[in-house]
Design a protein around this motif. Structure first.
Motif, PDB file in Angstrom:
ATOM      1  N   ARG A 101     -15.790 -38.753 -13.668  1.00  0.00           N
ATOM      2  CA  ARG A 101     -15.061 -37.480 -13.641  1.00  0.00           C
ATOM      3  C   ARG A 101     -15.994 -36.297 -13.899  1.00  0.00           C
ATOM      4  O   ARG A 101     -16.832 -36.334 -14.798  1.00  0.00           O
ATOM      5  CB  ARG A 101     -13.944 -37.496 -14.687  1.00  0.00           C
ATOM      6  CG  ARG A 101     -12.909 -38.576 -14.433  1.00  0.00           C
ATOM      7  CD  ARG A 101     -11.843 -38.592 -15.508  1.00  0.00           C
ATOM      8  NE  ARG A 101     -10.977 -39.749 -15.366  1.00  0.00           N
ATOM      9  CZ  ARG A 101      -9.998 -40.059 -16.201  1.00  0.00           C
ATOM     10  NH1 ARG A 101      -9.756 -39.289 -17.247  1.00  0.00           N
ATOM     11  NH2 ARG A 101      -9.264 -41.137 -16.003  1.00  0.00           N
ATOM     12  N   HIS A 102     -15.778 -35.230 -13.136  1.00  0.00           N
ATOM     13  CA  HIS A 102     -16.630 -34.035 -13.211  1.00  0.00           C
ATOM     14  C   HIS A 102     -15.820 -32.821 -13.641  1.00  0.00           C
ATOM     15  O   HIS A 102     -14.610 -32.749 -13.439  1.00  0.00           O
ATOM     16  CB  HIS A 102     -17.249 -33.736 -11.837  1.00  0.00           C
ATOM     17  CG  HIS A 102     -18.232 -34.771 -11.374  1.00  0.00           C
ATOM     18  ND1 HIS A 102     -17.875 -36.055 -11.066  1.00  0.00           N
ATOM     19  CD2 HIS A 102     -19.574 -34.691 -11.163  1.00  0.00           C
ATOM     20  CE1 HIS A 102     -18.948 -36.733 -10.673  1.00  0.00           C
ATOM     21  NE2 HIS A 102     -19.987 -35.933 -10.732  1.00  0.00           N
ATOM     22  N   ARG A 103     -16.552 -31.840 -14.205  1.00  0.00           N
ATOM     23  CA  ARG A 103     -15.977 -30.516 -14.481  1.00  0.00           C
ATOM     24  C   ARG A 103     -17.123 -29.526 -14.643  1.00  0.00           C
ATOM     25  O   ARG A 103     -17.647 -29.346 -15.742  1.00  0.00           O
ATOM     26  CB  ARG A 103     -15.101 -30.541 -15.743  1.00  0.00           C
ATOM     27  CG  ARG A 103     -14.439 -29.180 -16.019  1.00  0.00           C
ATOM     28  CD  ARG A 103     -13.520 -29.209 -17.227  1.00  0.00           C
ATOM     29  NE  ARG A 103     -12.871 -27.923 -17.389  1.00  0.00           N
ATOM     30  CZ  ARG A 103     -13.198 -27.025 -18.325  1.00  0.00           C
ATOM     31  NH1 ARG A 103     -14.159 -27.287 -19.207  1.00  0.00           N
ATOM     32  NH2 ARG A 103     -12.565 -25.868 -18.395  1.00  0.00           N
ATOM     33  N   HIS A 104     -17.521 -28.902 -13.538  1.00  0.00           N
ATOM     34  CA  HIS A 104     -18.638 -27.961 -13.606  1.00  0.00           C
ATOM     35  C   HIS A 104     -18.688 -27.111 -12.343  1.00  0.00           C
ATOM     36  O   HIS A 104     -18.156 -27.491 -11.292  1.00  0.00           O
ATOM     37  CB  HIS A 104     -19.961 -28.701 -13.798  1.00  0.00           C
ATOM     38  CG  HIS A 104     -20.218 -29.752 -12.759  1.00  0.00           C
ATOM     39  ND1 HIS A 104     -20.966 -29.514 -11.636  1.00  0.00           N
ATOM     40  CD2 HIS A 104     -19.802 -31.034 -12.675  1.00  0.00           C
ATOM     41  CE1 HIS A 104     -21.010 -30.607 -10.906  1.00  0.00           C
ATOM     42  NE2 HIS A 104     -20.311 -31.551 -11.505  1.00  0.00           N
ATOM     43  N   ARG A 105     -19.365 -25.963 -12.444  1.00  0.00           N
ATOM     44  CA  ARG A 105     -19.536 -25.050 -11.310  1.00  0.00           C
ATOM     45  C   ARG A 105     -20.942 -25.110 -10.732  1.00  0.00           C
ATOM     46  O   ARG A 105     -21.155 -24.784  -9.581  1.00  0.00           O
ATOM     47  CB  ARG A 105     -19.255 -23.607 -11.736  1.00  0.00           C
ATOM     48  CG  ARG A 105     -17.815 -23.294 -11.966  1.00  0.00           C
ATOM     49  CD  ARG A 105     -17.571 -21.797 -12.163  1.00  0.00           C
ATOM     50  NE  ARG A 105     -16.147 -21.566 -12.369  1.00  0.00           N
ATOM     51  CZ  ARG A 105     -15.539 -21.668 -13.543  1.00  0.00           C
ATOM     52  NH1 ARG A 105     -16.257 -21.957 -14.621  1.00  0.00           N
ATOM     53  NH2 ARG A 105     -14.244 -21.476 -13.651  1.00  0.00           N
ATOM     54  N   TYR A 106     -21.902 -25.480 -11.545  1.00  0.00           N
ATOM     55  CA  TYR A 106     -23.303 -25.404 -11.145  1.00  0.00           C
ATOM     56  C   TYR A 106     -23.872 -26.806 -10.972  1.00  0.00           C
ATOM     57  O   TYR A 106     -23.446 -27.753 -11.621  1.00  0.00           O
ATOM     58  CB  TYR A 106     -24.105 -24.607 -12.185  1.00  0.00           C
ATOM     59  CG  TYR A 106     -23.671 -23.161 -12.273  1.00  0.00           C
ATOM     60  CD1 TYR A 106     -24.341 -22.166 -11.567  1.00  0.00           C
ATOM     61  CD2 TYR A 106     -22.559 -22.789 -13.023  1.00  0.00           C
ATOM     62  CE1 TYR A 106     -23.919 -20.847 -11.617  1.00  0.00           C
ATOM     63  CE2 TYR A 106     -22.129 -21.469 -13.075  1.00  0.00           C
ATOM     64  CZ  TYR A 106     -22.813 -20.513 -12.371  1.00  0.00           C
ATOM     65  OH  TYR A 106     -22.398 -19.203 -12.407  1.00  0.00           O
ATOM     66  N   GLU A 107     -24.855 -26.906 -10.069  1.00  0.00           N
ATOM     67  CA  GLU A 107     -25.466 -28.195  -9.739  1.00  0.00           C
ATOM     68  C   GLU A 107     -26.983 -28.083  -9.807  1.00  0.00           C
ATOM     69  O   GLU A 107     -27.556 -27.015  -9.556  1.00  0.00           O
ATOM     70  CB  GLU A 107     -25.078 -28.623  -8.314  1.00  0.00           C
ATOM     71  CG  GLU A 107     -23.598 -28.781  -8.063  1.00  0.00           C
ATOM     72  CD  GLU A 107     -23.055 -30.132  -8.489  1.00  0.00           C
ATOM     73  OE1 GLU A 107     -23.865 -31.008  -8.880  1.00  0.00           O
ATOM     74  OE2 GLU A 107     -21.824 -30.313  -8.448  1.00  0.00           O
ATOM     75  N   VAL A 108     -27.636 -29.191 -10.092  1.00  0.00           N
ATOM     76  CA  VAL A 108     -29.090 -29.251  -9.997  1.00  0.00           C
ATOM     77  C   VAL A 108     -29.481 -29.130  -8.524  1.00  0.00           C
ATOM     78  O   VAL A 108     -28.879 -29.763  -7.650  1.00  0.00           O
ATOM     79  CB  VAL A 108     -29.623 -30.566 -10.597  1.00  0.00           C
ATOM     80  CG1 VAL A 108     -31.118 -30.720 -10.323  1.00  0.00           C
ATOM     81  CG2 VAL A 108     -29.342 -30.615 -12.103  1.00  0.00           C
ATOM     82  N   ASN A 109     -30.480 -28.300  -8.264  1.00  0.00           N
ATOM     83  CA  ASN A 109     -30.932 -28.012  -6.900  1.00  0.00           C
ATOM     84  C   ASN A 109     -31.781 -29.170  -6.385  1.00  0.00           C
ATOM     85  O   ASN A 109     -32.884 -29.415  -6.882  1.00  0.00           O
ATOM     86  CB  ASN A 109     -31.737 -26.709  -6.908  1.00  0.00           C
ATOM     87  CG  ASN A 109     -32.067 -26.218  -5.521  1.00  0.00           C
ATOM     88  OD1 ASN A 109     -32.091 -26.980  -4.557  1.00  0.00           O
ATOM     89  ND2 ASN A 109     -32.367 -24.922  -5.408  1.00  0.00           N
ATOM     90  N   ILE A 110     -31.278 -29.870  -5.358  1.00  0.00           N
ATOM     91  CA  ILE A 110     -31.973 -31.041  -4.816  1.00  0.00           C
ATOM     92  C   ILE A 110     -33.330 -30.670  -4.234  1.00  0.00           C
ATOM     93  O   ILE A 110     -34.231 -31.517  -4.108  1.00  0.00           O
ATOM     94  CB  ILE A 110     -31.096 -31.731  -3.747  1.00  0.00           C
ATOM     95  CG1 ILE A 110     -31.646 -33.118  -3.377  1.00  0.00           C
ATOM     96  CG2 ILE A 110     -30.962 -30.859  -2.506  1.00  0.00           C
ATOM     97  CD1 ILE A 110     -31.510 -34.126  -4.472  1.00  0.00           C
ATOM     98  N   GLY A 111     -33.534 -29.386  -3.924  1.00  0.00           N
ATOM     99  CA  GLY A 111     -34.808 -28.947  -3.362  1.00  0.00           C
ATOM    100  C   GLY A 111     -35.985 -29.104  -4.308  1.00  0.00           C
ATOM    101  O   GLY A 111     -37.146 -29.092  -3.876  1.00  0.00           O
ATOM    102  N   TYR A 112     -35.718 -29.257  -5.586  1.00  0.00           N
ATOM    103  CA  TYR A 112     -36.797 -29.428  -6.575  1.00  0.00           C
ATOM    104  C   TYR A 112     -37.070 -30.900  -6.878  1.00  0.00           C
ATOM    105  O   TYR A 112     -37.904 -31.215  -7.728  1.00  0.00           O
ATOM    106  CB  TYR A 112     -36.436 -28.701  -7.880  1.00  0.00           C
ATOM    107  CG  TYR A 112     -36.525 -27.195  -7.782  1.00  0.00           C
ATOM    108  CD1 TYR A 112     -37.685 -26.525  -8.135  1.00  0.00           C
ATOM    109  CD2 TYR A 112     -35.443 -26.445  -7.325  1.00  0.00           C
ATOM    110  CE1 TYR A 112     -37.774 -25.146  -8.042  1.00  0.00           C
ATOM    111  CE2 TYR A 112     -35.518 -25.066  -7.228  1.00  0.00           C
ATOM    112  CZ  TYR A 112     -36.681 -24.420  -7.587  1.00  0.00           C
ATOM    113  OH  TYR A 112     -36.773 -23.045  -7.486  1.00  0.00           O
ATOM    114  N   ARG A 113     -36.385 -31.785  -6.190  1.00  0.00           N
ATOM    115  CA  ARG A 113     -36.484 -33.205  -6.533  1.00  0.00           C
ATOM    116  C   ARG A 113     -37.914 -33.745  -6.453  1.00  0.00           C
ATOM    117  O   ARG A 113     -38.378 -34.401  -7.396  1.00  0.00           O
ATOM    118  CB  ARG A 113     -35.566 -34.025  -5.612  1.00  0.00           C
ATOM    119  CG  ARG A 113     -35.657 -35.519  -5.853  1.00  0.00           C
ATOM    120  CD  ARG A 113     -34.796 -36.319  -4.892  1.00  0.00           C
ATOM    121  NE  ARG A 113     -34.907 -37.741  -5.134  1.00  0.00           N
ATOM    122  CZ  ARG A 113     -34.277 -38.678  -4.437  1.00  0.00           C
ATOM    123  NH1 ARG A 113     -33.485 -38.319  -3.420  1.00  0.00           N
ATOM    124  NH2 ARG A 113     -34.431 -39.956  -4.725  1.00  0.00           N
TER     125      ARG A 113
END
Length: 543
Positions: free
Chosen positions: A466-478
Motif C-alpha cells: 500500500r502506498h500514500r505519497h505524491r513524490y517519487e524517486v527519479n529513475i533517471g539517477y539510477r
C-alpha cells in the motif's frame, strides 16, 4: 442473516471504542463467525487525508486507496479482514454524495433535508456490501452529546427500528472513574451518558464500562438498574498490560456471550483464543529486548505512527523480544555532532512524512545507519531521504534534493503527475487539490533476483503493498546511484517507479516507497518488520 452491532461512546473521548470494536470482532471471529467492521466519523472533512497527524493521528490507507481513520488499522490488525472504502464514512463524504445527487436532480425537485436524505444516505452506507456476513460492527466516532454526531445517531436509531432487535444491538462504552479522595468508583457519569442516549431514542443493550479496577457487584447492579439493562450486560473494560490482551479480558467478562444472547444465538462452547494467548505471552514475557530509534517529525503525538509502532511490536513477537521504541524528533540532528544520540541503538527507522521540516535530520540519521552498519528501515519519505543521502555523500551531488522542498538543480525526488494503475493511467495536476490525489492503495512491485528484499519476502518475485505519497524517486539517477553502491532492488512492473533500495554491502539496509506497516498483524508480522527486528537482535548480540 447479517446482524449489526452499533458501538457508541460517552462521558469522554479516547476511551477506546476502536479497540473495543476490534476486540469484539476478534471474539466473534474466534467463535467461527464472519465479521466486518466499519467506522462512521462525524467530522466535516471528506476523509482524514488532508489533516495534520497532530489533528487526527495517522491516516490508514486501504488496498483500494481510501484514506481512512486509524481505527480501521485496529480492525484489520485484530481480525485480518481487509477494510475498503465502504468501511469509513464521514459527514463530509455523506453530504458530498447527497449534494451531488441534488445537483443532478435525483431528488426530483424535492427539498433536501437532514431527515430523511442525510440519514437515508447513512443507512445505505451501513448496509452496503454486507451480504454473506454474520456480523457487521459499526463504530460511531466522537462522544454522545456532540452536535455533529446527531445525524449518525438518528440514522442508527432508524436502522435498528427498521431491521428489528433480532438484527440490531447497541453497545455503549462509558467511563466508571475511581475518585481517590472518596475511595469509590462513581457510576453517575455512565448514568448521565445513557440518559443522553435515551433522549435520542436509543436504549443501550450492553454497557462496556472502562475502569482501572474491578467493578463490585453492587455497583454493576446499580448501573444496570438505572440504565435499564441486565446486570450481566454491564461489562467491565479493565485496563490491561497490552492491547492484544483486550480480547481475552473482554471474553473473561462475558462480552461475546452477551452479544450472542442478545441475538438469541447459542452461547455454548468457548471461542478459540489460542492465538491471542500466544501473542500476549510473547509480549508480556519476552526473551530479550532491542532498542529501535524512530527518527520522525510527528513524535509529539504517537498516534501519528500508530500502525508503525504496532508493526514493530509484531516484529518483536516474531522473535520473542520486546521492542523498546526511542522516539526521536529528527530536528535535533540538524546541529553538528548531535547524531551521536543514536549511539547504542540496535536499529534505526525513518518513517514517512511531508514537507522539508526535519528532513536534514533524517538524512543525518540515514548516514549514521549507513556508515555505522546499523540495521536500517526507511519508509516512504524515509526511503527518499536515503536516496538523497546517497546522491549527496556517495555520488557527490551536493545539491541533490526533492522538488517537495522547492526548485532544485538535482531533482533526485520529484512530483509524480501520472502513473499506471492496472490498465488505467491516473493523472494529477501540479497545484491541484491535495485531498485524494496521491498515489494511494495497493500497487505491485517486482523484486530483483539475489536481493536482500527478495529473501525477506521468502523468495517472492512480485509483491503488493500500500502506498500514500505524491513524490517519487527519479529513475533517471539510477545508474549513478547504483555505481555508488545503492541497489534499486524493487521497481514497478513497468520499471519506471523505484519501490525499494538497499545496500548489498550493509548487514541490513532497506528503504521502501510503500507503507508495509499497514499490512502487519500480531498473528502475521510483516516480513520487513520481522526481518528488521531480526537484524536488530543480531546487532544487539554483537554488542
Amino acid at each position: 442473516m447479517t446482524r449489526f452491532v452499533f458501538i457508541t461512546g460517552g462521558v469522554v473521548s479516547s476511551l477506546g471504542k476502536g479497540l473495543a470494536s476490534a476486540a469484539l470482532g476478534a471474539l466473534l471471529q474466534a467463535r467461527g463467525y464472519k465479521v466486518r467492521l466499519r467506522k462512521l466519523d462525524p467530522y466535516l472533512n471528506v476523509d482524514p487525508g488532508t489533516m495534520s497527524p497532530y489533528q487526527h493521528g495517522e491516516v490508514y490507507v486501504t488496498d483500494d486507496g481510501a484514506e481512512t481513520d486509524l481505527d480501521l488499522g485496529h480492525y484489520e490488525r485484530f481480525t485480518g479482514v481487509h477494510a475498503t472504502r465502504a468501511d469509513n464514512w464521514t459527514t463530509g463524504r455523506i453530504y458530498s454524495e447527497v449534494i451531488a445527487k441534488e445537483r443532478r436532480g435525483d431528488y426530483l425537485g424535492g427539498t433536501v433535508q437532514v431527515i430523511p436524505h442525510i440519514t437515508d444516505a447513512i443507512k445505505d452506507a451501513i448496509a452496503a456490501e454486507t451480504d454473506g456476513l454474520d456480523f457487521v460492527l459499526v463504530e460511531i466516532g466522537g462522544t454522545v452529546g456532540d452536535i455533529e454526531s446527531l445525524p449518525f445517531l438518528e440514522a442508527i436509531r432508524q436502522f435498528a427500528n427498521e431491521v428489528g432487535p433480532q438484527r440490531a444491538c447497541f453497545m455503549h462504552l462509558t467511563l466508571v472513574p475511581y475518585i481517590p479522595s472518596a475511595g469509590e468508583l462513581k457510576t453517575k457519569p455512565t448514568q448521565h451518558s445513557v440518559k443522553e442516549l435515551l433522549g435520542l431514542g436509543i436504549q443501550p443493550d450492553i454497557l462496556l464500562c472502562r475502569c482501572d479496577r474491578p467493578i463490585p457487584e453492587n455497583e454493576r447492579r446499580k448501573i444496570a438498574l438505572f440504565c435499564n439493562v441486565r446486570p450481566e450486560s454491564v461489562i467491565p473494560a479493565l485496563d490491561v498490560s497490552n492491547i492484544y490482551a483486550v480480547p481475552l479480558s473482554y471474553h473473561e467478562e462475558g462480552l461475546d456471550r452477551e452479544v450472542l444472547r442478545h441475538f438469541g444465538m447459542s452461547v455454548y462452547g468457548e471461542p478459540d483464543m489460542k492465538r491471542w494467548r500466544r501473542i500476549v505471552h510473547s509480549v508480556d514475557q519476552p526473551e530479550g529486548e532491542v532498542t529501535i530509534a524512530v527518527v520522525g517529525k510527528y513524535t509529539g503525538l504517537l498516534d501519528a505512527y500508530k500502525s508503525l509502532a504496532e508493526a514493530l511490536t509484531h516484529g518483536g513477537i516474531a522473535h520473542n523480544v520486546r521492542v523498546r521504541l526511542d522516539w526521536v524528533d529528527s530536528q535535533i540532528f540538524e546541529s553538528p555532532d548531535s547524531v551521536q544520540r543514536l549511539e547504542g541503538v540496535n536499529g534505526i527507522l525513518v518513517p514517512g512524512g511531508f514537507g522539508e521540516r526535519g528532513s536534514a535530520g533524517k538524512i543525518a540519521a540515514v548516514r549514521f545507519a549507513r556508515e555505522r552498519k546499523v540495521p536500517f528501515l526507511g519508509i516512504c519519505f524515509g526511503m527518499q531521504m536515503a536516496v538523497i543521502e546517497a546522491a549527496r555523500n556517495l555520488v557527490g551531488l551536493e545539491r541533490a534534493s526533492s522538488t517537495e522542498f522547492g526548485p532544485t538543480e538535482e531533482p533526485v525526488v520529484g512530483l509524480l503527475t501520472e502513473w499506471a494503475r492496472g490498465n488505467q493511467l491516473e493523472r494529477r495536476a501540479e497545484g491541484g487539490d491535495l485531498g485524494g490525489t496521491m498515489r494511494l492503495g495497493a500497487y505491485p512491485a517486482a523484486l530483483a533476483e539475489d536481493s536482500l528484499v527478495r529473501k525477506v519476502y521468502g523468495g517472492a518475485a512480485q509483491i503488493q503493498e500500500r502506498h500514500r505519497h505524491r513524490y517519487e524517486v527519479n529513475i533517471g539517477y539510477r545508474d549513478r546511484l547504483e555505481q555508488a553502491g545503492l541497489r534499486f532492488s524493487g521497481l514497478s512492473p513497468d520499471g519506471v517507479l523505484p519501490e525499494i533500495v538497499e545496500y548489498p554491502d550493509h548487514p541490513w539496509f532497506i528503504g521502501v516507497q510503500f507503507h508495509p506497516e499497514l499490512k502487519s498483524k500480531p498473528f502475521a508480522p510483516h516480513p520487513l518488520f520481522s526481518g528488521f527486528i531480526g537484524a536488530a537482535v543480531g546487532k544487539a548480540r554483537l554488542v
